[in-house]
Design an enzyme around this catalytic site. Structure first.
Site, PDB file in Angstrom:
ATOM      1  N   LYS A  44      -3.966  13.760  -3.127  1.00 35.58           N
ATOM      2  CA  LYS A  44      -4.197  15.197  -2.871  1.00 35.58           C
ATOM      3  C   LYS A  44      -3.225  15.913  -3.774  1.00 35.58           C
ATOM      4  O   LYS A  44      -3.468  16.916  -4.259  1.00 35.58           O
ATOM      5  CB  LYS A  44      -3.988  15.343  -1.409  1.00 35.58           C
ATOM      6  CG  LYS A  44      -4.945  14.979  -0.533  1.00 35.58           C
ATOM      7  CD  LYS A  44      -5.003  15.298   0.863  1.00 35.58           C
ATOM      8  CE  LYS A  44      -3.625  14.837   1.627  1.00 35.58           C
ATOM      9  NZ  LYS A  44      -3.551  13.190   1.566  1.00 35.58           N
TER      10      LYS A  44
ATOM     11  N   ARG B 277      -3.557  20.199   9.516  1.00 44.14           N
ATOM     12  CA  ARG B 277      -3.339  18.789   9.911  1.00 44.14           C
ATOM     13  C   ARG B 277      -4.227  18.826  11.136  1.00 44.14           C
ATOM     14  O   ARG B 277      -5.003  17.777  11.525  1.00 44.14           O
ATOM     15  CB  ARG B 277      -2.325  18.489   9.783  1.00 44.14           C
ATOM     16  CG  ARG B 277      -1.293  18.279   8.738  1.00 44.14           C
ATOM     17  CD  ARG B 277      -0.033  17.568   8.853  1.00 44.14           C
ATOM     18  NE  ARG B 277       0.608  17.368   7.591  1.00 44.14           N
ATOM     19  CZ  ARG B 277       0.600  16.200   6.828  1.00 44.14           C
ATOM     20  NH1 ARG B 277      -0.210  15.490   7.152  1.00 44.14           N
ATOM     21  NH2 ARG B 277       1.389  16.188   5.926  1.00 44.14           N
TER      22      ARG B 277
ATOM     23  N   ARG C 229       1.737   1.618  -6.275  1.00 47.45           N
ATOM     24  CA  ARG C 229       2.690   2.532  -6.318  1.00 47.45           C
ATOM     25  C   ARG C 229       3.951   1.935  -5.765  1.00 47.45           C
ATOM     26  O   ARG C 229       4.809   2.406  -6.857  1.00 47.45           O
ATOM     27  CB  ARG C 229       2.175   3.811  -5.575  1.00 47.45           C
ATOM     28  CG  ARG C 229       3.107   5.149  -5.872  1.00 47.45           C
ATOM     29  CD  ARG C 229       2.654   6.384  -5.192  1.00 47.45           C
ATOM     30  NE  ARG C 229       2.757   6.259  -3.389  1.00 47.45           N
ATOM     31  CZ  ARG C 229       2.070   6.978  -2.818  1.00 47.45           C
ATOM     32  NH1 ARG C 229       1.489   8.104  -3.120  1.00 47.45           N
ATOM     33  NH2 ARG C 229       1.972   6.766  -1.598  1.00 47.45           N
TER      34      ARG C 229
ATOM     35  N   ARG D 261       9.134   4.925  -1.850  1.00 47.48           N
ATOM     36  CA  ARG D 261       9.002   5.783  -0.553  1.00 47.48           C
ATOM     37  C   ARG D 261       9.092   4.977   0.749  1.00 47.48           C
ATOM     38  O   ARG D 261       8.567   3.695   0.656  1.00 47.48           O
ATOM     39  CB  ARG D 261       7.598   6.457  -0.622  1.00 47.48           C
ATOM     40  CG  ARG D 261       7.634   7.661  -1.823  1.00 47.48           C
ATOM     41  CD  ARG D 261       6.099   8.337  -1.842  1.00 47.48           C
ATOM     42  NE  ARG D 261       5.483   8.679  -0.521  1.00 47.48           N
ATOM     43  CZ  ARG D 261       4.514   9.335  -0.418  1.00 47.48           C
ATOM     44  NH1 ARG D 261       3.979   9.777  -1.439  1.00 47.48           N
ATOM     45  NH2 ARG D 261       3.896   9.629   0.960  1.00 47.48           N
TER      46      ARG D 261
ATOM     47  N   ARG E  94       0.199   5.962   9.684  1.00 43.95           N
ATOM     48  CA  ARG E  94      -0.515   7.041   8.978  1.00 43.95           C
ATOM     49  C   ARG E  94      -1.931   7.354   8.918  1.00 43.95           C
ATOM     50  O   ARG E  94      -2.458   8.524   9.172  1.00 43.95           O
ATOM     51  CB  ARG E  94       0.002   7.278   7.405  1.00 43.95           C
ATOM     52  CG  ARG E  94       1.778   7.166   7.264  1.00 43.95           C
ATOM     53  CD  ARG E  94       2.084   7.227   6.119  1.00 43.95           C
ATOM     54  NE  ARG E  94       1.567   8.187   5.047  1.00 43.95           N
ATOM     55  CZ  ARG E  94       1.627   7.968   3.657  1.00 43.95           C
ATOM     56  NH1 ARG E  94       1.929   6.776   3.121  1.00 43.95           N
ATOM     57  NH2 ARG E  94       1.216   8.860   2.825  1.00 43.95           N
TER      58      ARG E  94
END
Length: 203
Positions: free
Chosen positions: A13, A88, A127, A139, A150
Site C-alpha cells: 500500500k 482501520r 524483504r 523492521r 498483524r
C-alpha cells in the site's frame, strides 16, 4: 481526487500510494506519519495522542480521527489526498465520511490490494532478508510471529471495510502480487476512470 488504500500488511500500500501521489501531485498520508507529526509538532490533538503512545496503548478511534482531520485541513490536501492506514475500522470510516460530508466532499475511490497470506509471508521474509543483506535495519514486525498477529488484527478490524466501501460503490480490488509497475499501471487505469484531474495531468 480522494483515495483510501486498503490491504493486508505487506501488500504494498505504501509503495503504491507514493507512486500515485507523485503522479497526481497530491499527498500520500499514512496514519503513522500523521500521528508522529502531530506529536512532534505538539498540536492539541497530538498532545492527547502522545499520552496513549507513551503508555504503549492503542490510540483510540476518536483521537486518531481528530489527528487525521487536522492533517486533511492543511492546504496541500485541499486538491486531494491518498490515505494509507486510515481508516482501520468501521467507526473510523464512518467518521471520515461524516467529516468529508461536512466540508462538502466525499471519497472518490477505495483501492484494495489483495494478496494471499502465504504469499504475503513470503514477501515479508524476502524483504527482511534483503534489508539484512544490504545492512539496513530489519523492521521489527518482519517475522512470522508478528505477521500472524498483524493479519489477525487486519481480519477482525480492517477487512470489514471492504464490504463497507463496496456497498457504496467505492471499492476496486487489485491483485497486489503483480510487479510494482504492473500494479501501478492498473491503479492508474482505475484512477483515470474516476478523475478528470488525473487524465489532464497525465497525457
Amino acid at each position: 481526487m480522494r483515495f483510501v488504500f486498503l490491504g493486508p500488511p505487506g501488500a504494498g500500500k505504501g509503495t503504491q500510494a507514493a507512486i500515485l501521489a507523485n503522479a497526481m501531485d497530491i499527498p500520500a498520508l499514512s496514519t503513522g506519519d500523521i500521528l508522529r507529526a502531530a506529536i512532534e509538532n505538539q498540536t492539541s490533538i497530538g498532545k492527547v495522542a502522545k499520552t496513549f503512545v507513551d503508555r504503549g496503548d492503542l490510540v483510540p478511534d476518536d483521537v486518531v480521527v481528530g489527528v487525521v482531520k487536522e492533517r486533511l485541513a492543511k492546504k496541500d490536501a485541499s486538491g486531494g489526498f491518498i490515505l494509507d492506514g486510515f481508516p482501520r475500522t468501521l467507526a473510523q470510516a464512518a467518521a471520515l465520511d461524516s467529516f468529508l460530508y461536512e466540508i462538502g466532499l466525499e471519497l472518490d475511490l477505495t483501492v484494495e490490494l489483495t494478496v494471499e497470506d502465504a504469499q504475503l509471508l513470503a514477501r515479508i521474509k524476502k524483504r527482511a532478508e534483503t534489508d539484512a543483506a544490504a545492512g539496513r535495519k530489519v523492521r521489527s514486525d518482519d517475522n512470522p510471529q508478528a505477521f500472524a498477529l498483524r493479519m489477525n488484527a487486519y481480519r477482525q478490524a480492517t477487512k470489514p471495510l471492504s464490504e463497507y466501501y463496496a456497498t457504496r460503490g467505492k471499492l476496486v480490488q487489485i491483485d497486489g502480487l503483480a510487479t510494482v509497475d504492473a500494479v501501478a499501471r492498473e491503479i492508474r487505469v482505475v484512477a483515470s476512470r474516476n478523475c478528470v484531474q488525473f487524465i489532464s495531468s497525465n497525457p
